[in-house]
Scaffold this motif. Sequence first.
Motif, PDB file in Angstrom:
ATOM      1  N   ASN A  49       0.728  -1.192  -0.081  1.00  0.00           N
ATOM      2  CA  ASN A  49       0.104   0.016   0.045  1.00  0.00           C
ATOM      3  C   ASN A  49       0.665   1.238  -0.076  1.00  0.00           C
ATOM      4  OD1 ASN A  49      -2.243  -1.504   0.205  1.00  0.00           O
ATOM      5  ND2 ASN A  49      -2.256  -1.822   2.304  1.00  0.00           N
ATOM      6  N   ALA A  50       0.415   2.061  -0.895  1.00  0.00           N
ATOM      7  CA  ALA A  50       1.322   3.500  -0.879  1.00  0.00           C
ATOM      8  C   ALA A  50       0.302   4.628  -0.840  1.00  0.00           C
ATOM      9  CB  ALA A  50       2.019   3.533  -2.179  1.00  0.00           C
ATOM     10  N   VAL A  51       0.659   5.846  -0.452  1.00  0.00           N
ATOM     11  CA  VAL A  51      -0.038   7.067  -0.594  1.00  0.00           C
ATOM     12  C   VAL A  51       0.886   7.957  -1.540  1.00  0.00           C
ATOM     13  CG1 VAL A  51      -1.459   7.143   1.269  1.00  0.00           C
ATOM     14  CG2 VAL A  51       0.884   8.227   1.407  1.00  0.00           C
ATOM     15  N   ILE A  52       0.020   8.843  -2.101  1.00  0.00           N
ATOM     16  CA  ILE A  52       0.605   9.933  -3.140  1.00  0.00           C
ATOM     17  C   ILE A  52       0.747  11.147  -2.430  1.00  0.00           C
ATOM     18  CG2 ILE A  52       0.551  11.218  -5.328  1.00  0.00           C
ATOM     19  CD1 ILE A  52      -0.439   8.563  -6.737  1.00  0.00           C
ATOM     20  N   ILE A  53       1.653  11.698  -2.259  1.00  0.00           N
ATOM     21  CA  ILE A  53       1.652  12.903  -1.348  1.00  0.00           C
ATOM     22  C   ILE A  53       2.036  14.118  -2.563  1.00  0.00           C
ATOM     23  CG2 ILE A  53       2.673  14.504   0.688  1.00  0.00           C
ATOM     24  CD1 ILE A  53       3.282  11.787   1.921  1.00  0.00           C
ATOM     25  N   GLY A  54       0.945  15.127  -2.732  1.00  0.00           N
ATOM     26  CA  GLY A  54       1.130  15.987  -3.574  1.00  0.00           C
ATOM     27  C   GLY A  54       0.167  15.651  -4.851  1.00  0.00           C
ATOM     28  N   ALA A  55      -1.153  16.424  -4.741  1.00  0.00           N
ATOM     29  CA  ALA A  55      -2.194  15.964  -5.644  1.00  0.00           C
ATOM     30  C   ALA A  55      -2.150  16.714  -7.088  1.00  0.00           C
ATOM     31  CB  ALA A  55      -3.522  16.125  -5.126  1.00  0.00           C
ATOM     32  N   GLY A  56      -0.760  17.423  -7.410  1.00  0.00           N
ATOM     33  CA  GLY A  56      -0.686  18.140  -8.509  1.00  0.00           C
ATOM     34  C   GLY A  56      -0.846  17.248  -9.815  1.00  0.00           C
ATOM     35  N   ASN A  57      -0.275  17.614 -11.073  1.00  0.00           N
ATOM     36  CA  ASN A  57      -0.275  16.766 -12.430  1.00  0.00           C
ATOM     37  C   ASN A  57       0.452  15.511 -11.922  1.00  0.00           C
ATOM     38  OD1 ASN A  57      -1.247  19.499 -13.496  1.00  0.00           O
ATOM     39  ND2 ASN A  57      -1.655  17.660 -15.015  1.00  0.00           N
ATOM     40  N   TYR A  58       1.555  15.609 -11.497  1.00  0.00           N
ATOM     41  CA  TYR A  58       2.362  14.492 -11.533  1.00  0.00           C
ATOM     42  C   TYR A  58       1.633  13.469 -10.586  1.00  0.00           C
ATOM     43  CZ  TYR A  58       6.885  12.452 -12.804  1.00  0.00           C
ATOM     44  OH  TYR A  58       7.684  11.832 -13.391  1.00  0.00           O
ATOM     45  N   GLY A  59       1.181  13.782  -9.401  1.00  0.00           N
ATOM     46  CA  GLY A  59       0.696  12.815  -8.571  1.00  0.00           C
ATOM     47  C   GLY A  59      -0.608  12.370  -9.148  1.00  0.00           C
ATOM     48  N   SER A  60      -1.356  13.012  -9.835  1.00  0.00           N
ATOM     49  CA  SER A  60      -2.767  12.580 -10.500  1.00  0.00           C
ATOM     50  C   SER A  60      -2.313  11.765 -11.554  1.00  0.00           C
ATOM     51  CB  SER A  60      -3.364  13.796 -10.942  1.00  0.00           C
ATOM     52  OG  SER A  60      -3.542  14.595 -10.040  1.00  0.00           O
ATOM     53  N   ALA A  61      -1.277  11.825 -12.504  1.00  0.00           N
ATOM     54  CA  ALA A  61      -0.920  11.105 -13.391  1.00  0.00           C
ATOM     55  C   ALA A  61      -0.492   9.878 -12.757  1.00  0.00           C
ATOM     56  CB  ALA A  61       0.438  11.448 -14.256  1.00  0.00           C
ATOM     57  N   LEU A  62       0.228   9.464 -11.589  1.00  0.00           N
ATOM     58  CA  LEU A  62       0.487   8.419 -11.006  1.00  0.00           C
ATOM     59  C   LEU A  62      -0.551   7.832 -10.493  1.00  0.00           C
ATOM     60  CD1 LEU A  62       3.844   9.358  -9.302  1.00  0.00           C
ATOM     61  CD2 LEU A  62       3.565   8.093 -11.509  1.00  0.00           C
ATOM     62  N   ALA A  63      -1.645   8.512  -9.978  1.00  0.00           N
ATOM     63  CA  ALA A  63      -3.007   8.004  -9.352  1.00  0.00           C
ATOM     64  C   ALA A  63      -3.819   7.347 -10.630  1.00  0.00           C
ATOM     65  CB  ALA A  63      -3.521   9.191  -8.644  1.00  0.00           C
ATOM     66  N   LYS A  64      -3.458   7.722 -11.708  1.00  0.00           N
ATOM     67  CA  LYS A  64      -4.323   7.241 -12.708  1.00  0.00           C
ATOM     68  C   LYS A  64      -3.597   6.019 -13.611  1.00  0.00           C
ATOM     69  CE  LYS A  64      -6.902  11.386 -13.868  1.00  0.00           C
ATOM     70  NZ  LYS A  64      -7.225  12.512 -14.860  1.00  0.00           N
ATOM     71  N   TYR A  65      -2.442   5.836 -13.078  1.00  0.00           N
ATOM     72  CA  TYR A  65      -1.609   4.823 -13.761  1.00  0.00           C
ATOM     73  C   TYR A  65      -1.962   3.306 -13.278  1.00  0.00           C
ATOM     74  CZ  TYR A  65       2.605   3.015 -15.874  1.00  0.00           C
ATOM     75  OH  TYR A  65       3.443   2.372 -16.782  1.00  0.00           O
ATOM     76  N   ASP A  66      -3.071   3.015 -13.876  1.00  0.00           N
ATOM     77  CA  ASP A  66      -3.922   1.769 -13.346  1.00  0.00           C
ATOM     78  C   ASP A  66      -2.833   0.380 -13.306  1.00  0.00           C
ATOM     79  OD1 ASP A  66      -6.408   2.672 -12.381  1.00  0.00           O
ATOM     80  OD2 ASP A  66      -6.885   2.897 -14.328  1.00  0.00           O
ATOM     81  N   SER A  67      -1.919   0.427 -14.220  1.00  0.00           N
ATOM     82  CA  SER A  67      -0.965  -0.830 -14.252  1.00  0.00           C
ATOM     83  C   SER A  67      -0.290  -1.088 -13.006  1.00  0.00           C
ATOM     84  CB  SER A  67      -0.092  -0.922 -15.322  1.00  0.00           C
ATOM     85  OG  SER A  67      -0.411   0.411 -16.317  1.00  0.00           O
ATOM     86  N   PHE A  68      -0.320  -0.098 -12.067  1.00  0.00           N
ATOM     87  CA  PHE A  68       0.434  -0.254 -10.869  1.00  0.00           C
ATOM     88  C   PHE A  68      -0.201  -1.523 -10.213  1.00  0.00           C
ATOM     89  CE2 PHE A  68       2.234   4.241 -10.150  1.00  0.00           C
ATOM     90  CZ  PHE A  68       3.410   3.889 -10.813  1.00  0.00           C
ATOM     91  N   ASN A  69      -1.370  -1.528 -10.294  1.00  0.00           N
ATOM     92  CA  ASN A  69      -2.113  -2.601  -9.466  1.00  0.00           C
ATOM     93  C   ASN A  69      -1.725  -4.048 -10.072  1.00  0.00           C
ATOM     94  OD1 ASN A  69      -3.924  -2.258  -7.237  1.00  0.00           O
ATOM     95  ND2 ASN A  69      -4.875  -0.643  -8.704  1.00  0.00           N
ATOM     96  N   ASN A  70      -1.342  -4.172 -11.160  1.00  0.00           N
ATOM     97  CA  ASN A  70      -1.173  -5.459 -11.761  1.00  0.00           C
ATOM     98  C   ASN A  70       0.626  -5.724 -11.263  1.00  0.00           C
ATOM     99  OD1 ASN A  70      -3.387  -5.219 -13.440  1.00  0.00           O
ATOM    100  ND2 ASN A  70      -2.282  -4.383 -15.096  1.00  0.00           N
TER     101      ASN A  70
END
Lengths: 205, 205
Positions: free
Chosen positions: A79-100
């Motif tokens: 489990n991870a949290v993203i600190i900083g919800a700017g574009n970079y953080g949001s891009a990573l939040a949308k990167y669904d492949s991480f789950n795989n």
Amino acid sequence: MNIPDKVINRLTLYHYILEEYTNDFISSTILANMLHIDNSQVRKDIKYLQNTGKCRVGYDVEVLKSSIERTLGFQKNLNAVIIGAGNYGSALAKYDSFNNYGLNISAMLDNNPLKINKTVNGKKIYDINKLDDVIKDFDVKMAILTVPKEEAQIISSKLEDIGIKYIWNFTPCVLKVSNKVKVCNENLIGSFLQFTRHNQEGINE
Amino acid sequence: MNIPDKVINRLTLYHYILEEYTNDFISSTILANMLHIDNSQVRKDIKYLQNTGKCRVGYDVEVLKSSIERTLGFQKNLNAVIIGAGNYGSALAKYDSFNNYGLNISAMLDNNPLKINKTVNGKKIYDINKLDDVIKDFDVKMAILTVPKEEAQIISSKLEDIGIKYIWNFTPCVLKVSNKVKVCNENLIGSFLQFTRHNQEGINE
DNA sequence: TAGATTGTTAATCGATTAACAATC
DNA sequence: TAGATTGTTAATCGATTAACAATC
């Protein structure tokens, strides 16, 4: 078993290739050519998987793929949290492949009142002042740092106090931490310069 | 002179540190400790800069900083376009520090009519069908690829036809290109696994 | 002077490449 | 069988670490 970093990196690239590969078998030479590396290196890398190939045929694509998945632990979740919800953080939040690949983004944090309580790709943005609680509640082991570089060190010290294990640092900033915390620097500037500095030799016009 | 990749990477990290450093002089030991590396390695790296230190004192911070800038060519500009104006592409478009290190983002491209002609951080988004023109008009040498992985190979082949020199690939996809094009893979999954696979030894609880 | 630090060489370590016998 | 491919060892190459004389 202890697999060197470079091997881990190549194994993920083999996995990308195998996902697109339509034949049943693949040889070390084919994999090597696609990555412009030596074929005996491919065979050596595969040996770490305790996988065995067939002479004159190569490696079974499905078997090879799942042994990469098993060895690199694509199924165990962190489990991870993203600190900083700017574009970079949001891009990573949308990167669904991480789950795989075993990385689960539990939540995001920011200090901007306009962002707090909104969601990005289903991940809720919490107030950075709640950092402590969020990390405990979600059993978070990793913080992904995408804050402005001015704030990176302060947050990083807080994270260390809370007892986080991994900091994945996307800021252009060298963090001071004790050896209780592992830091991985995603150094974009470094990559860029490595990449383009090699005009000198090679393929220039 | 030919500087190995790993050295280039460390030099950028030294530069990050020097930017924050408030004393006039810094020793190889201080730099080494901050990065958890060996101090003779720091001195060897600095030798590539043809920079000279002072016994008992260390290196002049300003001089060292500017010799890193000079050697790594922070001042020479290379024009790039970002292909794919999603979050990842937008995050990179907003990453203003690129300019300080010689990377100039000239424009963005996308296939979504709702995005075309909008701007992100002052960079205009062009229709992907205009790729050819944009690359010629802006004298673009590098494409930064942040498209969905399904489209990565198609775009990459187009880029090769147009004659682009560098592809900085942020997609989880191994691109097939001739050796006229240099590809740099920003392999996030690989970094993540390298980072977390090392529970085995080291600092686990 | 004494001691801290550089610059540099030698030693070690690890990663890549070359080569080839074994296999099917 | 002939030939392609693996598995593995040896050779090479490069990067890191250790050591220490030279310097100020």
